[in-house]
Scaffold this active site. Structure first.
Site, PDB file in Angstrom:
ATOM      1  N   ARG A   1     -46.024  35.348  82.424  1.00  0.00           N
ATOM      2  CA  ARG A   1     -46.069  36.806  82.564  1.00  0.00           C
ATOM      3  C   ARG A   1     -47.512  37.299  82.637  1.00  0.00           C
ATOM      4  O   ARG A   1     -47.814  38.226  83.400  1.00  0.00           O
ATOM      5  CB  ARG A   1     -45.357  37.470  81.377  1.00  0.00           C
ATOM      6  CG  ARG A   1     -45.389  38.993  81.427  1.00  0.00           C
ATOM      7  CD  ARG A   1     -44.647  39.602  80.256  1.00  0.00           C
ATOM      8  NE  ARG A   1     -44.664  41.058  80.302  1.00  0.00           N
ATOM      9  CZ  ARG A   1     -43.969  41.841  79.474  1.00  0.00           C
ATOM     10  NH1 ARG A   1     -43.206  41.306  78.541  1.00  0.00           N
ATOM     11  NH2 ARG A   1     -44.043  43.153  79.582  1.00  0.00           N
TER      12      ARG A   1
ATOM     13  N   ASN B   1     -34.977  39.721  84.320  1.00  0.00           N
ATOM     14  CA  ASN B   1     -35.731  40.416  85.367  1.00  0.00           C
ATOM     15  C   ASN B   1     -36.306  39.433  86.387  1.00  0.00           C
ATOM     16  O   ASN B   1     -36.577  38.277  86.051  1.00  0.00           O
ATOM     17  CB  ASN B   1     -36.882  41.210  84.735  1.00  0.00           C
ATOM     18  CG  ASN B   1     -36.405  42.499  84.112  1.00  0.00           C
ATOM     19  OD1 ASN B   1     -35.553  43.180  84.671  1.00  0.00           O
ATOM     20  ND2 ASN B   1     -36.949  42.840  82.956  1.00  0.00           N
TER      21      ASN B   1
ATOM     22  N   CYS C   1     -29.246  46.537  82.952  1.00  0.00           N
ATOM     23  CA  CYS C   1     -30.559  46.981  82.470  1.00  0.00           C
ATOM     24  C   CYS C   1     -30.332  48.017  81.380  1.00  0.00           C
ATOM     25  O   CYS C   1     -29.290  48.684  81.345  1.00  0.00           O
ATOM     26  CB  CYS C   1     -31.359  47.582  83.630  1.00  0.00           C
ATOM     27  SG  CYS C   1     -33.037  48.115  83.181  1.00  0.00           S
TER      28      CYS C   1
ATOM     29  N   HIS D   1     -35.076  49.245  88.289  1.00  0.00           N
ATOM     30  CA  HIS D   1     -36.504  49.560  88.143  1.00  0.00           C
ATOM     31  C   HIS D   1     -37.038  50.357  89.345  1.00  0.00           C
ATOM     32  O   HIS D   1     -38.243  50.339  89.622  1.00  0.00           O
ATOM     33  CB  HIS D   1     -37.343  48.284  87.932  1.00  0.00           C
ATOM     34  CG  HIS D   1     -37.128  47.661  86.592  1.00  0.00           C
ATOM     35  ND1 HIS D   1     -37.879  46.604  86.132  1.00  0.00           N
ATOM     36  CD2 HIS D   1     -36.252  47.949  85.596  1.00  0.00           C
ATOM     37  CE1 HIS D   1     -37.463  46.264  84.913  1.00  0.00           C
ATOM     38  NE2 HIS D   1     -36.481  47.067  84.585  1.00  0.00           N
TER      39      HIS D   1
ATOM     40  N   TYR E   1     -40.822  53.165  86.148  1.00  0.00           N
ATOM     41  CA  TYR E   1     -41.408  52.197  87.076  1.00  0.00           C
ATOM     42  C   TYR E   1     -41.898  52.848  88.363  1.00  0.00           C
ATOM     43  O   TYR E   1     -42.708  52.256  89.086  1.00  0.00           O
ATOM     44  CB  TYR E   1     -40.403  51.091  87.403  1.00  0.00           C
ATOM     45  CG  TYR E   1     -40.191  50.148  86.254  1.00  0.00           C
ATOM     46  CD1 TYR E   1     -40.957  48.995  86.118  1.00  0.00           C
ATOM     47  CD2 TYR E   1     -39.243  50.422  85.271  1.00  0.00           C
ATOM     48  CE1 TYR E   1     -40.787  48.136  85.046  1.00  0.00           C
ATOM     49  CE2 TYR E   1     -39.061  49.572  84.189  1.00  0.00           C
ATOM     50  CZ  TYR E   1     -39.842  48.433  84.086  1.00  0.00           C
ATOM     51  OH  TYR E   1     -39.680  47.590  83.020  1.00  0.00           O
TER      52      TYR E   1
END
Length: 429
Positions: free
Chosen positions: A90, A145, A165, A195, A242
């Protein structure tokens, strides 16, 4: 009933266990199987889960295993919550795009593509095990995700799957608290993709109260949605957080260059949580878990699971095939929308007409997601280039050519489908 969690060593798992306890009047789980490849972490989280259930007097049996096939054998439902490469990968998603002047984020832009490339093949392998070994009518619930791309891959491969989500349930609980009503009376009606959505209606007992919220609770709305007031007024909707990467791109990019990457913050938080979970005296999820993100995840996941095995129909916001719900999108595009759910299945509800201001961007990002899903399966570098070129946050050839080797280098250990190309491109770079 046997419920399996792939990625059961996640620090999120106590949220899920808490949800099972809260919903045990609707959903009786006989066996909860927690599977993870990290045996030490699984032991810590799994034993805490056992203490939580015992403390509540639950009869649910908890099984811990590192054997994925054993975990899914005979399962009624399989929940997938993975992070391929952990917080280290990440960190790459959040930083390598910044070197090319692009947004660095784990589900959006080039970082989101990298995560999809790592994740889709693994999830499809899991789903194939579910198809062979779980019960014939077992559901796969994906919380991994990027949910939209992963769900697209699962559905296009013919799996009995749905994406979930926590964004919509977060808006629901926020609106309920704002208005002083029970959450059960509130429904959130978003339009768009995972998102990448706008909340166009918030219903209380079937009546849209969003115009009232936008008018009477402006400070609270602006605190929830980090956008200029004039933009929200123009949209007449609450944008997903987002969308800040699109609507306020330059400001966010500048901020990201100076902020501590979220992955580093989460790594430290997870270290602290796992230390707490080790305590034999801890029998309830700690308050600090709320800082991890994923608020209300447990309630959303368990409520959905209960609905899938109930004759009573309830409404959930889910990631499903479009199937004509939004004109202008292909039937096999994956949208995030309200659905009626029961043991009879999942049935998307009609959407009001989508204005061009929203439909255009939805079409653009959906086209990117289609190419990204293909790239994750094909292992073709040109598909990676096409995905980056199609993404509205990138779209420039010179930047694409800079991003490709950086993306492949950052995730090389988790991209076996690109192994030959990785060696060549990274070496040239």
């Amino acid at each position: 009933m046997k419920v399996t969690v792939i990625g059961g060593g996640s620090t999120y798992t106590p949220e899920l266990v808490s949800g099972l306890v809260a919903q045990q009047h609707r959903l009786q789980v006989d066996e909860l199987v927690l599977m993870d490849i990290d045996a030490e972490r699984l032991d810590i989280v799994g034993n805490f889960a056992k203490r939580m259930l015992a403390h509540q007097g639950s009869l649910t049996r908890v099984t811990l295993t590192t054997d994925r096939q054993a975990a899914v054998t005979g399962a009624d439902a399989v929940l997938i919550q993975l992070r391929i490469g952990g917080q280290t990968a990440r960190l790459g998603d959040e930083t390598f795009p910044l070197t090319c002047g692009c947004i660095g984020q784990e589900t959006t832009g080039a970082g989101g593509l990298a995560k999809a490339l790592r994740t889709v093949p693994v999830v499809l392998d899991i789903a194939n095990d579910v198809r062979r070994l779980a019960k014939p009518d077992a559901w796969i619930i994906d919380f991994t995700n990027p949910v939209g791309i992963v769900t697209r891959a699962l559905l296009n491969a013919g799996h009995r799957a749905v994406g979930l989500c926590n964004y919509a349930i977060g808006i629901q609980r926020w609106a309920a608290a704002l208005l002083g009503v029970e959450a059960a009376r509130v429904e959130v009606d978003p339009v768009g993709l995972n998102h990448f959505s706008w909340t166009r209606r918030i219903l209380v007992d079937g009546v849209d109260v969003l115009p009232r919220i936008l008018r009477d609770f402006q400070p609270e709305v602006l605190k929830r949605a980090p956008f200029p007031q004039d933009l929200i007024t123009l949209l007449g909707a609450i944008p997903s957080s987002y969308l800040q990467y699109y609507y306020t791109h330059d400001e966010v990019l500048e901020r990201l260059h100076h902020e501590t990457p979220r992955s580093q913050v989460v790594s430290e938080l997870e270290r602290q949580l796992l230390q707490e979970y080790r305590s034999p005296l801890l029998t309830e999820k700690p308050a600090q878990l709320t800082e991890r993100g994923g608020s209300f995840y447990s309630e959303a996941a368990v409520d959905l699971l209960a609905s899938l095995y109930s004759e009573k129909e309830t409404v959930h916001v889910l990631n499903v095939h479009n199937d004509g719900i939004i004109p202008g999108l292909a039937d096999d595009d994956v949208i995030e929308t309200r659905c009626r759910v029961s043991s009879s299945g999942i049935f998307p509800m009609p959407q009001e007409s989508v204005p061009p201001l929203m439909l255009g961007p939805i079409q653009h990002v959906s086209a990117y997601e289609r190419i990204a899903e293909k790239a994750a399966r094909s292992g073709e570098i040109d598909d990676v280039r096409r995905a980056l070129l199609a993404h509205p946050l990138i779209g420039q050839w010179t930047i694409v050519e800079e991003l490709v080797p950086r993306l492949l280098e950052a995730s090389a250990a988790y991209l076996p489908q690109f192994s030959d190309a990785v060696d060549i491109l990274v070496h040239e770079h």
